[in-house]
Motif scaffolding. Structure first.
Motif, PDB file in Angstrom:
ATOM      1  N   TYR A 165     -23.003 -48.656  26.719  1.00 20.96           N
ATOM      2  CA  TYR A 165     -22.461 -49.637  25.686  1.00 20.96           C
ATOM      3  C   TYR A 165     -21.269 -49.328  24.745  1.00 20.96           C
ATOM      4  O   TYR A 165     -21.328 -47.857  24.593  1.00 20.96           O
ATOM      5  CB  TYR A 165     -23.717 -50.460  25.251  1.00 20.96           C
ATOM      6  CG  TYR A 165     -24.390 -50.975  26.152  1.00 20.96           C
ATOM      7  CD1 TYR A 165     -24.300 -52.468  26.827  1.00 20.96           C
ATOM      8  CD2 TYR A 165     -25.626 -50.499  26.816  1.00 20.96           C
ATOM      9  CE1 TYR A 165     -25.058 -53.137  27.582  1.00 20.96           C
ATOM     10  CE2 TYR A 165     -26.313 -51.302  27.552  1.00 20.96           C
ATOM     11  CZ  TYR A 165     -26.198 -52.540  27.878  1.00 20.96           C
ATOM     12  OH  TYR A 165     -27.306 -52.935  28.855  1.00 20.96           O
ATOM     13  N   HIS A 166     -20.570 -50.126  24.283  1.00 19.57           N
ATOM     14  CA  HIS A 166     -19.877 -49.740  23.200  1.00 19.57           C
ATOM     15  C   HIS A 166     -20.069 -50.846  22.204  1.00 19.57           C
ATOM     16  O   HIS A 166     -21.252 -51.108  21.720  1.00 19.57           O
ATOM     17  CB  HIS A 166     -18.505 -49.856  23.802  1.00 19.57           C
ATOM     18  CG  HIS A 166     -18.244 -48.751  24.781  1.00 19.57           C
ATOM     19  ND1 HIS A 166     -18.481 -48.833  26.142  1.00 19.57           N
ATOM     20  CD2 HIS A 166     -17.239 -47.607  24.443  1.00 19.57           C
ATOM     21  CE1 HIS A 166     -17.991 -48.126  26.692  1.00 19.57           C
ATOM     22  NE2 HIS A 166     -17.550 -47.022  25.782  1.00 19.57           N
ATOM     23  N   GLU A 167     -19.088 -51.416  21.446  1.00 18.57           N
ATOM     24  CA  GLU A 167     -19.285 -52.132  20.299  1.00 18.57           C
ATOM     25  C   GLU A 167     -19.689 -53.659  21.129  1.00 18.57           C
ATOM     26  O   GLU A 167     -19.446 -53.965  22.212  1.00 18.57           O
ATOM     27  CB  GLU A 167     -17.821 -52.601  19.710  1.00 18.57           C
ATOM     28  CG  GLU A 167     -17.596 -53.437  18.510  1.00 18.57           C
ATOM     29  CD  GLU A 167     -16.563 -53.673  17.887  1.00 18.57           C
ATOM     30  OE1 GLU A 167     -15.708 -53.390  18.579  1.00 18.57           O
ATOM     31  OE2 GLU A 167     -16.504 -54.263  16.853  1.00 18.57           O
ATOM     32  N   THR A 224     -12.650 -37.795  16.418  1.00 19.37           N
ATOM     33  CA  THR A 224     -11.323 -38.413  16.039  1.00 19.37           C
ATOM     34  C   THR A 224     -11.165 -39.445  17.692  1.00 19.37           C
ATOM     35  O   THR A 224     -10.132 -40.117  17.975  1.00 19.37           O
ATOM     36  CB  THR A 224      -9.935 -37.703  16.193  1.00 19.37           C
ATOM     37  OG1 THR A 224      -9.670 -37.307  17.312  1.00 19.37           O
ATOM     38  CG2 THR A 224     -10.135 -37.076  15.026  1.00 19.37           C
ATOM     39  N   HIS A 225     -12.169 -39.167  18.631  1.00 18.04           N
ATOM     40  CA  HIS A 225     -11.747 -39.827  19.781  1.00 18.04           C
ATOM     41  C   HIS A 225     -10.832 -39.400  20.758  1.00 18.04           C
ATOM     42  O   HIS A 225     -10.501 -40.231  21.625  1.00 18.04           O
ATOM     43  CB  HIS A 225     -11.847 -41.236  19.680  1.00 18.04           C
ATOM     44  CG  HIS A 225     -12.525 -42.195  20.807  1.00 18.04           C
ATOM     45  ND1 HIS A 225     -12.042 -42.451  22.076  1.00 18.04           N
ATOM     46  CD2 HIS A 225     -13.724 -42.741  21.085  1.00 18.04           C
ATOM     47  CE1 HIS A 225     -12.838 -43.106  22.828  1.00 18.04           C
ATOM     48  NE2 HIS A 225     -13.814 -43.079  22.173  1.00 18.04           N
ATOM     49  N   ALA A 226     -10.342 -38.032  20.645  1.00 19.22           N
ATOM     50  CA  ALA A 226      -9.429 -37.596  21.430  1.00 19.22           C
ATOM     51  C   ALA A 226      -9.921 -37.137  22.791  1.00 19.22           C
ATOM     52  O   ALA A 226     -11.137 -36.949  22.877  1.00 19.22           O
ATOM     53  CB  ALA A 226      -8.870 -36.119  21.015  1.00 19.22           C
ATOM     54  N   CYS A 250     -23.277 -37.320  19.363  1.00 16.02           N
ATOM     55  CA  CYS A 250     -22.100 -37.008  18.799  1.00 16.02           C
ATOM     56  C   CYS A 250     -20.983 -37.446  19.911  1.00 16.02           C
ATOM     57  O   CYS A 250     -21.387 -37.389  21.110  1.00 16.02           O
ATOM     58  CB  CYS A 250     -21.828 -35.900  18.281  1.00 16.02           C
ATOM     59  SG  CYS A 250     -20.119 -35.293  17.833  1.00 16.02           S
ATOM     60  N   HIS A 251     -19.827 -38.398  19.451  1.00 18.68           N
ATOM     61  CA  HIS A 251     -18.985 -38.714  20.532  1.00 18.68           C
ATOM     62  C   HIS A 251     -17.565 -38.308  20.072  1.00 18.68           C
ATOM     63  O   HIS A 251     -16.552 -38.998  20.148  1.00 18.68           O
ATOM     64  CB  HIS A 251     -19.098 -40.352  20.608  1.00 18.68           C
ATOM     65  CG  HIS A 251     -18.025 -40.944  21.521  1.00 18.68           C
ATOM     66  ND1 HIS A 251     -18.138 -40.640  22.833  1.00 18.68           N
ATOM     67  CD2 HIS A 251     -17.096 -41.924  21.576  1.00 18.68           C
ATOM     68  CE1 HIS A 251     -17.631 -41.312  23.611  1.00 18.68           C
ATOM     69  NE2 HIS A 251     -16.733 -42.384  22.863  1.00 18.68           N
ATOM     70  N   SER A 252     -17.195 -37.108  19.331  1.00 17.40           N
ATOM     71  CA  SER A 252     -16.330 -36.287  19.056  1.00 17.40           C
ATOM     72  C   SER A 252     -15.852 -36.547  17.445  1.00 17.40           C
ATOM     73  O   SER A 252     -16.770 -37.692  17.060  1.00 17.40           O
ATOM     74  CB  SER A 252     -15.151 -36.708  19.723  1.00 17.40           C
ATOM     75  OG  SER A 252     -14.358 -37.977  19.402  1.00 17.40           O
ATOM     76  N   PHE A 275     -25.048 -46.045  23.617  1.00 14.33           N
ATOM     77  CA  PHE A 275     -23.753 -46.610  22.871  1.00 14.33           C
ATOM     78  C   PHE A 275     -22.927 -45.699  22.442  1.00 14.33           C
ATOM     79  O   PHE A 275     -23.339 -44.713  21.859  1.00 14.33           O
ATOM     80  CB  PHE A 275     -24.115 -47.441  21.552  1.00 14.33           C
ATOM     81  CG  PHE A 275     -24.981 -48.866  22.057  1.00 14.33           C
ATOM     82  CD1 PHE A 275     -24.514 -49.761  22.032  1.00 14.33           C
ATOM     83  CD2 PHE A 275     -26.373 -48.523  22.247  1.00 14.33           C
ATOM     84  CE1 PHE A 275     -24.986 -50.994  22.192  1.00 14.33           C
ATOM     85  CE2 PHE A 275     -27.072 -49.647  22.529  1.00 14.33           C
ATOM     86  CZ  PHE A 275     -26.610 -50.839  22.500  1.00 14.33           C
ATOM     87  N   ASP A 276     -21.524 -45.796  22.756  1.00 13.63           N
ATOM     88  CA  ASP A 276     -20.489 -45.213  22.284  1.00 13.63           C
ATOM     89  C   ASP A 276     -19.795 -45.431  21.020  1.00 13.63           C
ATOM     90  O   ASP A 276     -19.674 -46.692  20.783  1.00 13.63           O
ATOM     91  CB  ASP A 276     -19.377 -44.615  23.406  1.00 13.63           C
ATOM     92  CG  ASP A 276     -20.050 -43.603  24.402  1.00 13.63           C
ATOM     93  OD1 ASP A 276     -21.223 -43.071  24.190  1.00 13.63           O
ATOM     94  OD2 ASP A 276     -19.180 -43.518  25.193  1.00 13.63           O
ATOM     95  N   ASP A 277     -19.147 -44.629  20.358  1.00 12.71           N
ATOM     96  CA  ASP A 277     -18.162 -44.891  19.326  1.00 12.71           C
ATOM     97  C   ASP A 277     -18.655 -45.260  17.790  1.00 12.71           C
ATOM     98  O   ASP A 277     -18.068 -44.850  16.829  1.00 12.71           O
ATOM     99  CB  ASP A 277     -17.384 -46.095  19.698  1.00 12.71           C
ATOM    100  CG  ASP A 277     -16.486 -46.003  20.848  1.00 12.71           C
ATOM    101  OD1 ASP A 277     -16.360 -44.814  21.407  1.00 12.71           O
ATOM    102  OD2 ASP A 277     -15.902 -47.015  21.381  1.00 12.71           O
ATOM    103  N   GLY A 278     -20.075 -45.601  17.734  1.00 18.11           N
ATOM    104  CA  GLY A 278     -20.545 -45.653  16.388  1.00 18.11           C
ATOM    105  C   GLY A 278     -20.014 -46.802  15.755  1.00 18.11           C
ATOM    106  O   GLY A 278     -19.865 -46.984  14.550  1.00 18.11           O
TER     107      GLY A 278
HETATM  108 ZN   LIG Z   1     -15.652 -43.813  23.266  1.00 22.58          ZN
END
Ligand SMILES: [Zn+2]
Length: 258
Positions: free
Chosen positions: A9-11, A127-129, A123-125, A69-72
């Motif tokens: 999932y994301h936002e 800066t999302h590069a 952790c998902h990086s 969930f990704d992105d935070g």
């Molecule tokens: Zn992401």
């Protein structure tokens, strides 16, 4: 052998709240809160448990899915966590370290609150590069420095990483292993079992228009092979034209689709 589908999932979309990004390529991964809730309730009523990555990797024999969930985004805390708590589910929240504390994303305090409630933080990086595009210095920043930053907020080590845009290569995996990550999740369409490499855990992206029938099929690992073929075809095009050109092409195609 127990096979477990890892959901990605994301936002989440809340009435009256602006999303972190608005491009069609982003919004297709955004579920309204009500849709997320109905999926979680379907799991509960079907006797399927929602687990974090750490729990899922014990591969319990009871029916289970892994929830990630990704992105935070801030909705991890204000929207997803309350639903998960109510139903007694766990999940792993992979954070983009450099986005924390910026508008629409989790604050350090919210990250600590999620952790204190027993949710798993990954952790998902930084800066999302896309990792497959980066030289060693970039990989260091996105994997090693991002891990340190999140661990400083939490006050303890983290073990799980997920790749931005699902992109990775062997150099990125080697760096993640050296940094001390025990697992790396991507977005390849397959369920995982005890024979899956912990550095290449597949996850199924939850799309905005996914029906509950499709959702239930995914959770029971039915028909994922069809999705996998489509996905492999897309990855082939990405490799052919490069990540930047692919994203540009995809943005145009999504704008033109009804
Ligand atoms: Zn992401």
């Amino acid at each position: 052998m127990a096979r477990i589908t890892f959901l990605m999932y994301h936002e989440l979309e809340l009435a009256g709240r602006k999303l972190c990004q608005s491009e069609p390529g982003y919004v297709r991964y955004i579920l309204p809160l009500e849709t997320f809730r109905s999926q979680m309730e379907w799991l509960k009523h079907s006797g399927v448990r929602g687990l974090s990555v750490g729990e899922a990797l014990r591969f319990p024999t009871e029916p289970s899915v892994c929830i990630t969930f990704d992105d935070g985004c801030e909705t991890d805390w204000i929207a997803a966590a309350p639903v998960l708590r109510e139903l007694g589910f766990y999940a792993t929240f992979y954070l983009t370290a450099g986005f924390l504390g910026t508008p629409g994303y989790l604050s350090a305090e919210q990250v600590r609150a999620l952790d204190a409630q027993g949710f798993e933080i990954g952790c998902h990086s930084m800066t999302h590069a896309y990792l497959s595009d980066l030289p060693e210095t970039g990989l260091q920043r996105e994997i090693v420095d991002a891990k340190t930053k999140i661990e400083q907020i939490l006050g303890h080590a983290i073990e799980h990483f997920s790749c931005p845009g699902g992109r990775y290569n062997q150099r990125a995996l080697a760096m993640a292993r050296r940094a001390g990550f025990k697992t790396v999740a991507n977005s390849e369409f397959h369920a995982n079992d005890s024979s899956t490499s912990t550095l290449e855990l597949g996850r199924v992206a939850m799309l905005r228009d996914l029906s509950i029938a499709h959702f239930s099929a995914i959770c029971q690992d039915r028909g994922l092979w069809k999705k996998r073929l489509e996905h492999q075809a897309r990855r082939g095009v990405q490799r052919l034209v490069g990540n930047r050109a692919y994203d540009w092409l995809r943005a145009i195609l999504l704008r033109e689709s009804p």
